[in-house]
Design an enzyme around this catalytic site. Structure first.
Site, PDB file in Angstrom:
ATOM      1  N   HIS A  40      37.033  52.244  34.388  1.00  0.00           N
ATOM      2  CA  HIS A  40      37.515  51.189  35.265  1.00  0.00           C
ATOM      3  C   HIS A  40      38.649  50.434  34.575  1.00  0.00           C
ATOM      4  O   HIS A  40      38.503  49.971  33.450  1.00  0.00           O
ATOM      5  CB  HIS A  40      36.341  50.259  35.577  1.00  0.00           C
ATOM      6  CG  HIS A  40      36.608  49.218  36.602  1.00  0.00           C
ATOM      7  ND1 HIS A  40      37.234  48.030  36.304  1.00  0.00           N
ATOM      8  CD2 HIS A  40      36.310  49.173  37.928  1.00  0.00           C
ATOM      9  CE1 HIS A  40      37.307  47.289  37.403  1.00  0.00           C
ATOM     10  NE2 HIS A  40      36.755  47.959  38.402  1.00  0.00           N
TER      11      HIS A  40
ATOM     12  N   GLU B 269      38.394  52.800  40.647  1.00  0.00           N
ATOM     13  CA  GLU B 269      39.368  51.750  40.336  1.00  0.00           C
ATOM     14  C   GLU B 269      39.894  51.916  38.913  1.00  0.00           C
ATOM     15  O   GLU B 269      40.043  50.942  38.174  1.00  0.00           O
ATOM     16  CB  GLU B 269      38.739  50.361  40.513  1.00  0.00           C
ATOM     17  CG  GLU B 269      38.225  50.107  41.917  1.00  0.00           C
ATOM     18  CD  GLU B 269      37.642  48.721  42.094  1.00  0.00           C
ATOM     19  OE1 GLU B 269      37.026  48.198  41.142  1.00  0.00           O
ATOM     20  OE2 GLU B 269      37.801  48.153  43.185  1.00  0.00           O
TER      21      GLU B 269
ATOM     22  N   CYS C 144      38.245  39.091  43.658  1.00  0.00           N
ATOM     23  CA  CYS C 144      38.564  38.817  42.257  1.00  0.00           C
ATOM     24  C   CYS C 144      40.049  38.559  42.038  1.00  0.00           C
ATOM     25  O   CYS C 144      40.429  37.757  41.176  1.00  0.00           O
ATOM     26  CB  CYS C 144      38.097  39.970  41.379  1.00  0.00           C
ATOM     27  SG  CYS C 144      38.672  41.595  41.919  1.00  0.00           S
TER      28      CYS C 144
END
Length: 620
Positions: free
Chosen positions: A246, A302, A386
């Site tokens: 990630h 991601e 986020c």
């Protein structure tokens, strides 16, 4: 080499036209928008439920607290320069809620207090407890530095002390670390402001135990079937060789590891950390970073796939990942004193990160592709929100990235108009930086106050600049390079002025031939700004254009376009339209018409009517 320390946010006033107006938009539009959305989405109400001892009514995913803490941190940075800003009342209100919500043992997390009080620390991989705690601690340190109040810092220290009582090497404590690194950065910040060594030791514990496959045991996965890559649990920290998993988690992990290298007194450990960090940095920047400075090429995790795999339309390049790279690059620059780390920071700042927030300050990209069919748009909020508060805290704290210093040197790392007040060799020093960067090529640094002390001034020479020139009080000065910085050493007098000229000609860029997505294509860059083409500025569909390499590119200042930008214009070959082809499917190759094209800064795309966009274009 002497330790390099950042010049703090409190010592820097940004006067720069480009960034000052963005910080003003942050104050007047972004922060009110963030707190409105945090109220609507449940982040703030969740903590009120915890403060009231409620056991139902929680909204959203398990990590909701963290987004509020990032917004709180951003608001606190604003209070450095604007202590009476209306946002202060909201900050104080939230601190009061946090004080009431904190448990007697110091624990604080709205999800586990409202929804699952019996599940503390039972899923470190997925449930973000330590991640949320880290963002609270960072907000608390920022609040103390801005206001001098210990209210939020006391909450953070009680939480950190509780975490320290749970995790560690002692027989009474447990092994563990968070599936999303972040608390490591926070604990080092807390250590620097409190000088409590337990916090640095706990951060070191989390970092050096990572890779022990804790999550395999936690989730009863046989080790021969376990792949902890996405959670940065694939290898021990010191054995890492490439950036994987990630993207945001990776960036935060290596930023924390760089903090450890900065703070440790163990020279052997420091050497091992530096070797590992340089290995991973080379892999990240040399093989896995987009031209816009972003990282993370695939959406499923991601994160990363393999070297040189950098697709454009499906690029993930999360806004938070660009910010993570900025955090890491800044620390690497402080650790090793090399300008190349701020080159990477600058590329990410002006392109991959800045694209993540609209000019209005109230709409955001989570994903930042380098090619779009016109259907990708910024949003006011996300279910996983986020990125909006993260880009807000970056812009609000930008003053802390511009300068750094040692006992006898001042580093200028970013060319952002500003006034800095510091001390060198115990004597006061005030510098004023004047520039029209990133559009204009001249940077003037004036000594506004000095006690005639002798010190080095180090000015970063950006990697994109081929022919910089330097003047001291109007006289040409030969550039002496040291680790990518032009060094000027003298006994400085009030009124001394250094002028650095960084010619900004638009240029065509090519990618390494192993980057299949960009092979036989070009991108446009001028200074630190990467450009893109939006279809409504062009004479034909983007798929019908090929940029001519043998025609010059021109820079044109457009004060009314996109709040003022330099656009780049050139010539492109244009394929014939359907009418010119008639009924034919094939024909003998012909000369194509030449027509002008226009490129805009990548950060400013998707602000007008929807249209296809591309960074990389075929060339002819």
């Amino acid at each position: 080499m002497q330790r390099i320390r950042p010049v703090s946010l409190a010592q820097v006033d940004i006067t720069d036209e480009f960034w000052a107006k963005r910080q003003q938009t942050l104050r007047t539009a972004t922060l009110p928008h963030l707190f409105s959305e945090l109220e609507r989405a449940g982040n703030i109400p969740n903590l009120r439920l915890a403060a009231e001892g409620k056991r139902e009514g929680y909204q959203g995913p398990v990590y909701m607290d963290s987004d509020l803490y990032k917004a709180l941190e951003a608001a606190t940075y604003v209070l450095h320069k604007h202590p009476e800003d209306p946002i202060r009342a909201k900050v104080d209100e939230i601190i009061e809620v946090l004080e009431r919500a904190q448990q007697p043992d110091g624990y604080l997390n709205s999800y586990f207090q409202v929804v699952a009080p019996d599940k503390r620390w039972t899923n470190l991989r997925d449930w973000h407890e330590l991640y949320c705690a880290g963002h609270l601690i960072e907000a608390a340190v920022a609040h103390y530095e801005a206001t001098g109040s210990r209210r939020l810092l006391n909450v953070a220290q009680r939480l950190a002390d509780y975490i320290d009582s749970v995790f560690g090497d002692a027989p009474s404590k447990r092994l563990g670390y968070c599936g999303h690194p972040e608390i490591e950065l926070a604990l080092f910040r807390l250590y620097r402001i409190t000088h409590e060594p337990r916090y640095a030791k706990l951060a070191e514990f989390f970092l050096l135990n990572r890779g022990k496959k804790v999550f395999a045991h936690e989730h009863n996965i046989p080790l021969d079937q376990y792949d902890g890559t996405i959670w940065q649990d694939n290898l021990p920290l010191l054995e890492q060789r490439e950036i994987v998993g990630h993207a945001v988690r990776a960036g935060y992990l290596f930023a924390g590891a760089t903090d450890l290298a900065l703070e440790t007194n163990d020279s052997t450990l420091r050497g091992q950390l530096v070797q590992m960090l340089l290995r991973v940095w080379h892999n990240a920047i040399g093989r896995r970073t987009y031209i816009t400075g972003g990282i993370g090429n695939e959406p499923k995790h991601e994160g990363f796939t393999k070297d040189y795999e950098l697709p454009n339309r499906t690029a993930y390049q999360e806004t938070c990942a660009s910010i993570a790279l900025i955090l890491w690059a800044h620390r690497m620059g402080l650790l090793l004193g090399e300008a190349r780390f701020y080159d990477a920071l600058e590329r990410a700042l002006y392109n991959g990160a800045l694209a993540g927030i609209s000019l209005s300050g109230t709409r955001f990209f989570y994903v930042n592709p380098l090619e779009s069919d016109g259907t990708h748009h910024r949003q006011p909020w996300f279910p996983c929100a986020c990125c909006p508060p993260n880009i807000a805290r970056l812009i609000a704290s930008l003053g802390s990235y511009i300068y750094a210093q040692t006992e006898d040197a001042v580093y200028v790392n970013l060319y952002i108009g500003s006034r800095v007040r510091t001390q060198v060799g115990g004597a006061p020093l005030v510098l004023e930086l004047h520039t029209g960067y990133p559009w204009q090529e001249t940077v003037a640094l004036r000594v506004a106050e000095s006690a005639a002390q002798r010190f080095k001034l180090l000015l970063r020479i950006p990697e994109w600049c081929d022919a910089p020139t330097l003047l001291l009080n109007g006289n040409a000065l030969a550039i002496q390079l040291e680790r990518g910085y032009a060094v000027v050493e003298r006994a400085w007098q009030q009124g001394d002025t250094v002028e650095l000229r960084l010619p900004m000609m638009p240029v065509l860029m090519e990618a390494h031939p192993r980057v299949e997505a960009d092979r036989w294509q070009v991108a446009i860059q001028r200074g630190p700004i990467v450009y893109c083409l939006e279809e409504h500025d062009q004479p034909a569909p983007l798929t019908h254009l090929a940029i001519r390499r043998d025609h010059p590119l021109y820079s044109v200042w457009e004060p009314e376009l996109l709040e003022g930008v330099v656009v780049v214009e050139g010539m492109a070959e244009v394929l014939d339209d359907d009418a010119a082809w008639g009924e034919r499917l094939y024909r003998r190759l012909r000369e194509h018409a030449l027509k002008p094209f226009r490129a805009i800064p990548y950060y400013a795309w998707a602000h007008r009517r929807p249209a296809p966009m591309r960074v990389w274009m075929p060339h002819a």
